[in-house]
Every structure is written in structure tokens, then in C-alpha cells.
Motif scaffolding. Structure first.
Motif, PDB file in Angstrom:
ATOM      1  N   VAL A 175       3.283  26.214  -2.003  1.00  0.00           N
ATOM      2  CA  VAL A 175       3.197  24.457  -2.908  1.00  0.00           C
ATOM      3  C   VAL A 175       2.600  23.364  -1.624  1.00  0.00           C
ATOM      4  CG1 VAL A 175       4.791  22.300  -3.801  1.00  0.00           C
ATOM      5  CG2 VAL A 175       5.550  24.709  -4.296  1.00  0.00           C
ATOM      6  N   THR A 176       1.634  22.234  -2.724  1.00  0.00           N
ATOM      7  CA  THR A 176       1.156  21.762  -1.453  1.00  0.00           C
ATOM      8  C   THR A 176       2.336  20.247  -1.995  1.00  0.00           C
ATOM      9  OG1 THR A 176      -0.786  22.509  -1.793  1.00  0.00           O
ATOM     10  CG2 THR A 176      -1.105  20.302  -0.780  1.00  0.00           C
ATOM     11  N   LEU A 177       2.578  19.967  -1.233  1.00  0.00           N
ATOM     12  CA  LEU A 177       3.432  18.805  -1.863  1.00  0.00           C
ATOM     13  C   LEU A 177       2.732  16.974  -1.232  1.00  0.00           C
ATOM     14  CD1 LEU A 177       6.254  17.676  -3.032  1.00  0.00           C
ATOM     15  CD2 LEU A 177       7.342  17.588  -0.766  1.00  0.00           C
ATOM     16  N   LEU A 178       2.324  16.323  -1.438  1.00  0.00           N
ATOM     17  CA  LEU A 178       1.965  14.894  -0.933  1.00  0.00           C
ATOM     18  C   LEU A 178       2.936  13.601  -1.286  1.00  0.00           C
ATOM     19  CD1 LEU A 178      -2.413  14.960  -2.025  1.00  0.00           C
ATOM     20  CD2 LEU A 178      -0.613  14.845   0.141  1.00  0.00           C
ATOM     21  N   ILE A 179       3.163  13.192  -0.520  1.00  0.00           N
ATOM     22  CA  ILE A 179       4.430  12.167  -0.516  1.00  0.00           C
ATOM     23  C   ILE A 179       3.504  10.751  -1.108  1.00  0.00           C
ATOM     24  CG2 ILE A 179       5.946  10.537   0.327  1.00  0.00           C
ATOM     25  CD1 ILE A 179       7.175  13.709  -0.592  1.00  0.00           C
ATOM     26  N   SER A 180       2.309  10.980  -0.420  1.00  0.00           N
ATOM     27  CA  SER A 180       1.683   9.371  -0.420  1.00  0.00           C
ATOM     28  C   SER A 180       0.425   9.629  -0.450  1.00  0.00           C
ATOM     29  CB  SER A 180       2.440   8.828   0.671  1.00  0.00           C
ATOM     30  OG  SER A 180       1.200   7.749   1.188  1.00  0.00           O
ATOM     31  N   ILE A 236       0.991  -0.965   0.017  1.00  0.00           N
ATOM     32  CA  ILE A 236       0.297   0.091   0.007  1.00  0.00           C
ATOM     33  C   ILE A 236       0.971   1.225  -0.046  1.00  0.00           C
ATOM     34  CG2 ILE A 236      -1.743   1.443   1.367  1.00  0.00           C
ATOM     35  CD1 ILE A 236      -2.551  -1.354   2.304  1.00  0.00           C
ATOM     36  N   ILE A 237       1.794   1.793   1.278  1.00  0.00           N
ATOM     37  CA  ILE A 237       2.590   2.156   0.668  1.00  0.00           C
ATOM     38  C   ILE A 237       3.363   2.692  -0.204  1.00  0.00           C
ATOM     39  CG2 ILE A 237       4.834   3.418   1.740  1.00  0.00           C
ATOM     40  CD1 ILE A 237       2.591   3.828   3.897  1.00  0.00           C
ATOM     41  N   LEU A 238       4.209   1.701  -0.878  1.00  0.00           N
ATOM     42  CA  LEU A 238       4.358   1.860  -2.357  1.00  0.00           C
ATOM     43  C   LEU A 238       3.977   2.133  -3.310  1.00  0.00           C
ATOM     44  CD1 LEU A 238       7.870   1.083  -3.004  1.00  0.00           C
ATOM     45  CD2 LEU A 238       6.552  -1.278  -3.874  1.00  0.00           C
ATOM     46  N   ALA A 239       2.387   1.875  -3.582  1.00  0.00           N
ATOM     47  CA  ALA A 239       1.611   1.890  -4.365  1.00  0.00           C
ATOM     48  C   ALA A 239       1.272   3.553  -4.041  1.00  0.00           C
ATOM     49  CB  ALA A 239       0.707   1.327  -4.747  1.00  0.00           C
ATOM     50  N   SER A 240       0.993   3.580  -2.704  1.00  0.00           N
ATOM     51  CA  SER A 240       0.736   5.343  -2.723  1.00  0.00           C
ATOM     52  C   SER A 240       1.125   6.790  -2.548  1.00  0.00           C
ATOM     53  CB  SER A 240       0.516   5.084  -0.783  1.00  0.00           C
ATOM     54  OG  SER A 240       1.560   5.692   0.210  1.00  0.00           O
ATOM     55  N   VAL A 241       3.022   5.601  -3.006  1.00  0.00           N
ATOM     56  CA  VAL A 241       3.355   7.079  -2.964  1.00  0.00           C
ATOM     57  C   VAL A 241       3.519   7.393  -4.902  1.00  0.00           C
ATOM     58  CG1 VAL A 241       6.331   7.729  -3.811  1.00  0.00           C
ATOM     59  CG2 VAL A 241       5.161   6.371  -1.143  1.00  0.00           C
ATOM     60  N   GLY A 242       3.008   6.613  -5.826  1.00  0.00           N
ATOM     61  CA  GLY A 242       2.575   6.902  -6.861  1.00  0.00           C
ATOM     62  C   GLY A 242       1.413   7.346  -7.322  1.00  0.00           C
ATOM     63  N   PHE A 243       0.293   7.279  -5.837  1.00  0.00           N
ATOM     64  CA  PHE A 243      -0.844   8.383  -6.395  1.00  0.00           C
ATOM     65  C   PHE A 243      -0.422   9.303  -5.543  1.00  0.00           C
ATOM     66  CE2 PHE A 243      -2.721   3.440  -6.488  1.00  0.00           C
ATOM     67  CZ  PHE A 243      -3.657   3.765  -7.024  1.00  0.00           C
ATOM     68  N   GLY A 244       0.396   9.974  -4.380  1.00  0.00           N
ATOM     69  CA  GLY A 244       0.436  10.653  -4.190  1.00  0.00           C
ATOM     70  C   GLY A 244       1.131  12.249  -5.020  1.00  0.00           C
ATOM     71  N   LEU A 245       2.429  11.180  -5.714  1.00  0.00           N
ATOM     72  CA  LEU A 245       3.162  11.943  -6.690  1.00  0.00           C
ATOM     73  C   LEU A 245       1.441  12.258  -7.469  1.00  0.00           C
ATOM     74  CD1 LEU A 245       6.349  10.367  -7.128  1.00  0.00           C
ATOM     75  CD2 LEU A 245       5.926  12.441  -6.425  1.00  0.00           C
ATOM     76  N   HIS A 246       1.496  11.256  -8.712  1.00  0.00           N
ATOM     77  CA  HIS A 246       0.391  11.863  -9.401  1.00  0.00           C
ATOM     78  C   HIS A 246      -0.663  12.620  -9.112  1.00  0.00           C
ATOM     79  CE1 HIS A 246      -2.964  10.252 -12.164  1.00  0.00           C
ATOM     80  NE2 HIS A 246      -2.692  11.127 -12.628  1.00  0.00           N
ATOM     81  N   LYS A 247      -1.043  12.847  -7.535  1.00  0.00           N
ATOM     82  CA  LYS A 247      -2.259  13.827  -7.364  1.00  0.00           C
ATOM     83  C   LYS A 247      -1.291  15.206  -6.992  1.00  0.00           C
ATOM     84  CE  LYS A 247      -5.252  14.993  -3.553  1.00  0.00           C
ATOM     85  NZ  LYS A 247      -6.020  16.146  -4.190  1.00  0.00           N
TER      86      LYS A 247
END
Lengths: 424, 232
Positions: free
Chosen positions: A377-382, A36-47
């Protein structure tokens, strides 16, 4: 056997082997949380990047830089045709004269871009003022939010050249009449000067780092500029505005089909989506490997459980338990390990995700020394969307059940006679 | 009640590929009437356990027929046989075969759970049976907290809880001292008399066999009729 009795049965067994079951659940949890955490980084960067794109431009704006079929400029008739497309609320043309523009107010002057616009159409597109009103006469203009700051005295100009900050014109610029000198880039043509009165100031740009010091002049001045200055071709910016973000895609497609080069937020998002979908799929795949490693633990635990309980399984079969019931009980146990592990993984993943989103931006900002504009800048890691939770849960519980399948089958194959012979 | 006819079975002995077949049962035929206690005596290796295992459906014979209540059991598949066992047989094992993680009450309750009986119904039934066999005081004890005799009583209660018409006992007193053995044999006899249960007892112990109405002796895979001890 009733479901609640089956549930009770596996609960008792799990309780008897607390430590082993707990470590297996921990392994399952870690595998699933890693996924979940690994994939959430992808989702976070995307967002983060999608939000960045959406924040930095008007999402309903579609840029039409030109035609695919020819180098000809887009005509006013063609712009009118664009306005008639369904869900288009405005089609604007912004022309920049091919000349250097200098605004002069008393002893102050500033190099500011001049743009010829159709105010009526700009209003339809959502033009908003922070002060003043829309121009009512030909010689009235709108100015950008930072226009006044660009009007500098000679002394202030020197300070700016030396790197100092100056305030520029601090009085209210609305109602002020200034001279605009246009010097064509073409050599041998004398500059010309016009007088304009500021009727209103544009709204502050959405981002701190955007500077708007433009002068917005009614496009009826276009021919006059051309006549007096023999200007070359002006640079035209054609923008079409949709009524809603969801219609941007359809309008973009229509314009493309009509042979225009089109650039809209959906174009950018589409290409980004493709990249991030691949990235997320890759991350989920890597995360699944962790779940598979954890599944080895479940397989071992269940195999041990079957081996240890051989005699008990034998007794149950002897007193009339169906092989299917035995299999179901063991499958339920491995599923329970998977479910508990997954639930804990989801909870801890949200916790880790929250921590990462709080902590990492602080670290990044402090390491960048609090540079200007960073607050914006709003930075979402995950980011953990519900879809990720569903995907991870299905993978994790599915893998847990598959790893319990073989031991469960083994349990059904246990020979009653051999089992009953086992020592206590 | 039970009709066994021409039961034959062999075991493979030796390394795989070089094994030889040793006959264990050589055409065993036996009829057990309803409400009868039948004891099958024999030395170890005589095939008496094999006979009980075939009768219980734990293994299939090479040839022959086993009819219980008119139903041929040798042709049932594993799932059908499990169901049949649940309905028709109660088991009393030499080593009691109780679940170590369950209390006496829960051990007795287990067959009813497997049967899918509702909790309040089965609890009532277990409570009543435990009272009958004198185990109420130790109902919440785990097997390792019970004496051998108590464990065998729990095992008998578990065998009785589903009201099976037939009880199969494999060396029921094999792990008990002589005093407790007497108690258990008395219990078997009283259950037979009060409930009309049919018993097939496998034993090597003449004392145990004496509780039976009829005795048979397995010798070299053949069943030899023994002396009739009691009238039914």
C-alpha cells in the motif's frame, strides 16, 4: 523613479526594520504554509485513493452488469455490437456455471471456481500467461496462478482446517491432466466429471492479496455442461476493454446511452473527484483564514511603517515625489513581504510534505504491526501539485497587497506641512 | 519669475462646529525677478510660512493667484504640482529634512532618483555637486554623523541637484550657530551670483534677511515692502 531604484528603496527600508519585517514575513509564511499543507492533505488522500482504484483494477476495463431497461441477459449479438464501438479492443463474456467445481489430481483435490471464456477475445483483452501456452484443443484449459496451491491431499486439508499453512501441489501443473467434477447447486441432479489438461498458467495477480485459483475453460463447453447437468442460468460477467484510459469515458457514455448499466474506473473516479474537489476547496478555504490572520500582521506592519515614516514621506512629496509613487513603494513593500513569505512557505511546505509522507506511513505501518499486504500500500499523506502552489501564492500575495493597500493610501494622503513639522 | 497676486487665506480656530476663521494672508501681492534674492521677514504667526507653503504648492490659497515662470500653480492638482516642484523648486528647510537612513550622497541623489535619471549619470552629477559644496569627505556619512552646517550643506546640495531656477528657504539658518550661519549665507549669495538662482527666503532673522536684494515684512497678514539692500 526607475524600478530598480524603487526596489532598492524598499529593500533599504525593510533592512532598517529587520526584526519587524522578519516577524511579519514569518507570519505570512506560516499562514501560507498552513494553507498549502492543509490542502495538500486533501490532494494526498485524493491521490492515494485514486491510485488505489487504478491499481486494483485494469483501468481500461468497463464492466457491463446488465441492461437498464429490462432484466434480460445481454446476448452474444449485443456483446458483438459492443466490440464494434470505437476504441473497444475486446468484449469478453465470462460465465460461471451454476455448480460447485472440484478439481482432482491423483489423490489431491481442490475447490476452484470454473469460468467459461472465449480465449481469443481474452487474448485481445490482454490475457497474459506466466507459464505454458494458450489452449490449442477443446480439453485444454488455463488455470489461475494459485490453482496448484489449492490442490490438497486429505492430510493437507486437515492441516488447513486447523489453521496451518500448506504448500499444495508443488510440481509443475502445466501439462497435467485433472478431473473436474461439477455438482449443480440444484438438488436432485447428479454431478458429472470431465477431464482437462492444463496448457498454461495465468500471470501473477498485480496485488499480493489477490488469489486466482480459477480454471478457465473454453466457452464451447457451456452447452455440454448445461445438457449434462441441467444447469440453471449461469452468472455472466461482461467486460469491455478500451484501447486507452482516455477513451474509457467516451465508451462508458456510449454504453450508457445504449441502455446498459455500466461501471468503469472513470465512473468511480468521477464520483471521487467530486467529493475530493469539495474537500480540497473546503481545506483551501480554512487555510485562507490562516492567511487572512497573517494579513493582519502585514496591515499592522505597514501602518506602523507609514506612521514612522510620515516625515520622510513628507520630504519625498515636498521634493517632487508623485503620490502614486509613494503608494507604489508601500504596496511593493507589502507585496515583497507577501512574496518572500510565500516563497519560504512553498519551500517549507514541500519539506513538511516530504517528511509527512516519509514518517506517517512508517508510524501507521508500525502501529498496525506490519500486517501482511501493507508493504503493497502506497500511502501519500500530502501531495503539493503546482496548481496548489499557484492558488496559495495568488491568495497569499493578493491578501498581502490588499492589507498593504490602506496604509499605502494613507501614505499618499499625508499632509506635507504636517509631516515636515514632525520632530526627528 | 514669481508673481503673487491678491493672496488671501484664513485658518479655522476652535472646536469643530464652533470654529472661527482667522485671516492669515490679506491680499498679499509680490513679484520676484529672476536671479533675485527676496527675504520675507516676520514674527512667528505672521503668516510667512503660510505664504511659502502656498508658493511651494503644499497648500492651496482661498483666493488669489500664484504664477511661477508664467504658470498658474494654484490650479494644478497634487500630481501636477509634485511634478512642478521637482522641475522648478529646490527646498532648504530649517531642520534640513534629510532622510536619516540615507548617506549624504544618497540624500543628494534622491531627487534625481525620483526624476528617474540613470544611475551612472546621476552619480556623476552628485559627485560633482558634492565637490562644489565641499562635502566629498562626508559623502558616505549618515545625517546623524554630520554637523548642523554640514547637514544644511547636504540639504542645499539636494535642493540644487535638479538645477531648479528657484530655491525656497524656510529659516535656512534657524538651527545653526552664528558662525555656521555666516557660511551658509555666503553659500546662498555665491550660488545666486554664480548660477543666477532666484531665492525666496522666509526668516525672522534680520541678519539672514540682509543677504537679500529686497526685503518684505509680513505684518498682520499684509506684506510691507522693506528697504532695498543690494542691487541684483
Amino acid at each position: 523613479m526607475r524600478f530598480n531604484d524603487q526596489f532598492d528603496f524598499i529593500r533599504q527600508h525593510m533592512k532598517r526594520n529587520k526584526l519587524r519585517v522578519a516577524t511579519t514575513i514569518l507570519a505570512a509564511m506560516m499562514g501560507c504554509a498552513f494553507l498549502i499543507i492543509l490542502a495538500s492533505v486533501g490532494f494526498g488522500l485524493h491521490k492515494t485513493i485514486t491510485d488505489g482504484v487504478l491499481d486494483n483494477q485494469l483501468v481500461t476495463e468497463i464492466q457491463v452488469p446488465g441492461k437498464e431497461t429490462s432484466d434480460e441477459k445481454i446476448t452474444d449479438e449485443e456483446i458483438q455490437a459492443m466490440r464494434e464501438i470505437d476504441h473497444v479492443i475486446a468484449g469478453v463474456k465470462r460465465s460461471s456455471p451454476d455448480a460447485e467445481a472440484v478439481a482432482m489430481l491423483d489423490e489431491r483435490k481442490g475447490y476452484v471456481p470454473a469460468v467459461l471464456v472465449d480465449f481469443e477475445e481474452e487474448q485481445k483483452a490482454g490475457l497474459a500467461l506466466s507459464q505454458g501456452e494458450m489452449p490449442k484443443s477443446e480439453n485444454e484449459v488455463l488455470v489461475g496462478y494459485h490453482f496448484a496451491k489449492q490442490l490438497l491431499t486429505e492430510e493437507e486439508q486437515k492441516k488447513v482446517d486447523e489453521g496451518e499453512e500448506v504448500k499444495g501441489f508443488t510440481d509443475n501443473v502445466v501439462g497435467q491432466t485433472f478431473k473436474l467434477e461439477l455438482s449443480p447447486y440444484k438438488e436432485g441432479v447428479e454431478p458429472a466429471t470431465w477431464e482437462f489438461t492444463v496448457s498454461g498458467i495465468m500471470d501473477e495477480p498485480a496485488k499480493d492479496w489477490i488469489v486466482n485459483s480459477k480454471i478457465y475453460i473454453d466457452d464451447s463447453f457451456g452447452p455440454e455442461f448445461n445438457n449434462k447437468l441441467a444447469l440453471g442460468e449461469s452468472y455472466n460477467e461482461i467486460l469491455v476493454y478500451a484501447d486507452d484510459l482516455q477513451n474509457v469515458g467516451t465508451i462508458t457514455k456510449t454504453l450508457k446511452d445504449e441502455g446498459y448499466y455500466v461501471y468503469s474506473v472513470t465512473e468511480e473516479l468521477d464520483s471521487m473527484d467530486m467529493f475530493f474537489t469539495a474537500l480540497k476547496a473546503g481545506l483551501i478555504f480554512v487555510g485562507t483564514i490562516a492567511v487572512l490572520i497573517a494579513s493582519i500582521g502585514i496591515f499592522n506592519t505597514m501602518t506602523m511603517a507609514v506612521t514612522e515614516r510620515t516625515r520622510e514621506i513628507g520630504v519625498m512629496k515636498a521634493i517632487g515625489a508623485q503620490p502614486k509613487l509613494i503608494q507604489k513603494l508601500f504596496l511593493m513593500e507589502s507585496a515583497a513581504i507577501g512574496i518572500i513569505g510565500t516563497v519560504l512557505a512553498v519551500i517549507s511546505s514541500y519539506g513538511i510534505s516530504f517528511l509527512a509522507n516519509w514518517l506517517v506511513p512508517i508510524i501507521i505501518k508500525s502501529s498496525l504491526g506490519g500486517e501482511e499486504g501493507m508493504d503493497d500500500v502506497t500511502l501519500l499523506i500530502s501531495v503539493i501539485p503546482w496548481q496548489l502552489v499557484v492558488i496559495a501564492s495568488v491568495i497569499s500575495i493578493g491578501v498581502a497587497m490588499v492589507s498593504g493597500w490602506r496604509p499605502a493610501r494613507k501614505a499618499t494622503k499625508i499632509d506635507v506641512i504636517q509631516a515636515l513639522r514632525q520632530e526627528l | 519669475m514669481i508673481k503673487i497676486q491678491g493672496l488671501q487665506h484664513t485658518f479655522a480656530i476652535g472646536k469643530k462646529g464652533k470654529e472661527r476663521r482667522v485671516p492669515v494672508l490679506k491680499g498679499v501681492t509680490l513679484n520676484v525677478e529672476k536671479g533675485e534674492i527676496v527675504a520675507i521677514l516676520g514674527k512667528s504667526g505672521s503668516g510667512k510660512s503660510t505664504l511659502l507653503n502656498i508658493l511651494a504648492g503644499f497648500m492651496a490659497p482661498e483666493s488669489g493667484s500664484v504664477k511661477v515662470g508664467g504658470n498658474e500653480t494654484t490650479t494644478l492638482n497634487e500630481a501636477q504640482m509634485a511634478n512642478f516642484r521637482l522641475e522648478s523648486f529646490g527646498f532648504i528647510f530649517q531642520n534640513f529634512q534629510l532622510m536619516p537612513g540615507l548617506t549624504a550622497f544618497e540624500n543628494v541623489e534622491l531627487p534625481l532618483k525620483i526624476k528617474g535619471m540613470a544611475e551612472h549619470e546621476r552619480r556623476k552629477k552628485v559627485q560633482r555637486l558634492l565637490e562644489e559644496v565641499g562635502l566629498v569627505a562626508v559623502a558616505d556619512h549618515y545625517p546623524n554623523e554630520l554637523s548642523g552646517g554640514q547637514q544644511q550643506r547636504v540639504s542645499i546640495a539636494r535642493a540644487l541637484i535638479t538645477d531648479p531656477p528657484i530655491l525656497l528657504a524656510d529659516e535656512p539658518t534657524g538651527s545653526l550657530d552664528s558662525e555656521t550661519e555666516g557660511d551658509i549665507l555666503k553659500l546662498i549669495r555665491s550660488l545666486n551670483q554664480s548660477l543666477g538662482l532666484t531665492f525666496v527666503i522666509i526668516t525672522h532673522d534680520e541678519e539672514v534677511a540682509n543677504v537679500a536684494h529686497r526685503q518684505y515684512r509680513l505684518h498682520d497678514g499684509e506684506l510691507v515692502k522693506g528697504e532695498k539692500r543690494h542691487a541684483i
